[in-house]
Design an enzyme around this catalytic site. Structure first.
Site, mmCIF file in Angstrom:
data_model
loop_
_atom_site.group_PDB
_atom_site.id
_atom_site.type_symbol
_atom_site.label_atom_id
_atom_site.label_comp_id
_atom_site.label_asym_id
_atom_site.label_seq_id
_atom_site.Cartn_x
_atom_site.Cartn_y
_atom_site.Cartn_z
ATOM 1 N N HIS A 121 0.794 -1.226 0.000
ATOM 2 C CA HIS A 121 0.000 0.000 0.000
ATOM 3 C C HIS A 121 0.830 1.282 0.000
ATOM 4 C CE1 HIS A 121 -3.936 -1.404 -0.304
ATOM 5 N NE2 HIS A 121 -4.146 -1.784 0.947
ATOM 6 N N ASP B 199 -4.598 4.874 10.813
ATOM 7 C CA ASP B 199 -6.040 5.039 10.571
ATOM 8 C C ASP B 199 -6.616 3.820 9.858
ATOM 9 O OD1 ASP B 199 -5.574 7.477 11.580
ATOM 10 O OD2 ASP B 199 -5.947 8.593 9.738
ATOM 11 N N GLU C 84 -6.551 13.702 16.398
ATOM 12 C CA GLU C 84 -5.923 13.744 15.075
ATOM 13 C C GLU C 84 -6.517 14.899 14.280
ATOM 14 O OE1 GLU C 84 -5.938 10.022 13.001
ATOM 15 O OE2 GLU C 84 -4.561 10.748 11.473
#
Ligand code: FAD
Length: 228
Positions: A16, A81, A170
Site C-alpha cells: 500500500h 487510521d 488527530e
C-alpha cells in the site's frame, strides 16, 4: 551474487505504499504476507504482567491483530487510521495516528524486533513483540470542524498538551481536490448532517479535529459533559 550484480531486494507487506517502495526493479520482491499466513500470533498476557505483548509475524495485518487481541480483552496502544497494512510495512516507517501524541508512533510500542540483516545494508523485519493494553470497553468519538487554521492548531495543541486530555486526537485538512469535502458530511450521524450542512467551504479547505475518549459503562451519563 555480490554487490556488483546490481540485484535489488524489497520486502512487500500489503503493497500500500504509494511510490513503489515495495517493488525492486529487475530484483526480488519478498512476499511478507506469506509469513503472516503460516505463523501464529503468540500472546503474552498472563497474570499481572506489567508489559503484556503479542509476538507476531511482520507479514501480519494490523486488522487481524486487532480482532485476535480483542478476543483476549487487549489491544495494541498505537495505530494507523487504516488497518489493512502489515506490521513490517508500518514499523519500517513509524506508523502514526491519533494515539501517537500519548504513546508515540507504533514503532515506539514494540518491545522487540526480529530482523534479518544483509551485508549491513538492509534489514527485513520478520517478527515483532507489540505492546498491549487492556482494550477500552466504550468510546465517545467526536469531530470538530474549523474554518480558521490558527484556531484549529491552537485547540489541537491544547488538547495534546493537557494532562486530562483525550485518548485520540488527530487533525485533518479537508481539501476539495480529494473529494473529501464532498462526502465528509456522510460521517455525521442522524441530526448532525443538518448542522454539518451549515458549514460552507466556498472552495477553501476545512480543518477537522477527530477526538475520542475511552470510558467505562458506569460513566455513560457524564461522558457528554467530559467531551464538552
Ligand atoms: C488508506 C491508507 C491509509 C493510511 N493511513 C496511515 C496512517 O494513518 N498512518 C500511517 O503512519 N500510515 C498510513 N498509511 C501509510 C502506510 O503506513 C504505509 O504505506 C505502509 O508502508 C503500508 O504498509 P504495507 O504493509 O502496505 O507496506 P508495503 O507498501 O508493502 O511496504 C512499505 C515499505 O516497507 C517495506 N517493508 C515491508 N515489509 C517490511 C518488513 N517486514 N521489513 C522491512 N521492511 C518492510 C517495503 O519494502 C516498503 O519500503 C496509509 C496507507 C493507506 C493506503
Amino acid at each position: 551474487m555480490g554487490p556488483t550484480s546490481g540485484l535489488t531486494i524489497a520486502p512487500r507487506g500489503h503493497g500500500h505504499s504509494l511510490e513503489g517502495q515495495a517493488q525492486a526493479h529487475q530484483g526480488v520482491v519478498i512476499n511478507m504476507e506469506s509469513l503472516g499466513k503460516s505463523q501464529e500470533m503468540r500472546f503474552h498476557i498472563n497474570g499481572n504482567m506489567k508489559t503484556p505483548y503479542v509476538d507476531v509475524s511482520a507479514g501480519e495485518l494490523w486488522i487481524n491483530i486487532l480482532h485476535e487481541s480483542l478476543s483476549h480483552g487487549y489491544a495494541p496502544k498505537s495505530w494507523t487510521d487504516y488497518l489493512h497494512l502489515t506490521v513490517g510495512g508500518t514499523l519500517s516507517n513509524a506508523g502514526i495516528s491519533g494515539q501517537a501524541f500519548r504513546h508515540g508512533p507504533q514503532i515506539n510500542n514494540v518491545h522487540q524486533l526480529q530482523v534479518v540483516t544483509g551485508l549491513g545494508q538492509f534489514g527485513i523485519i520478520t517478527r515483532a513483540h507489540i505492546s498491549l493494553e487492556p482494550a477500552p470497553k466504550m468510546v465517545k468519538w467526536m469531530k470538530v470542524l474549523y474554518m480558521d487554521f490558527t484556531t484549529f492548531t491552537k485547540d489541537q495543541e491544547q488538547l495534546i498538551s493537557s494532562n486530562s486530555s483525550f485518548d485520540y486526537v488527530e487533525g485533518f485538512v479537508l481539501i476539495n481536490q480529494t473529494g473529501h469535502l464532498n462526502n465528509w458530511r456522510s460521517s455525521f450521524k442522524n441530526k448532525d448532517p443538518a448542522l454539518a450542512s451549515r458549514v460552507v467551504s466556498n472552495g477553501k479547505p476545512i480543518f477537522c479535529l477527530e477526538i475520542a475518549k475511552y470510558y467505562k459503562q458506569e460513566d455513560i451519563d457524564t461522558i457528554d459533559q467530559v467531551m464538552l
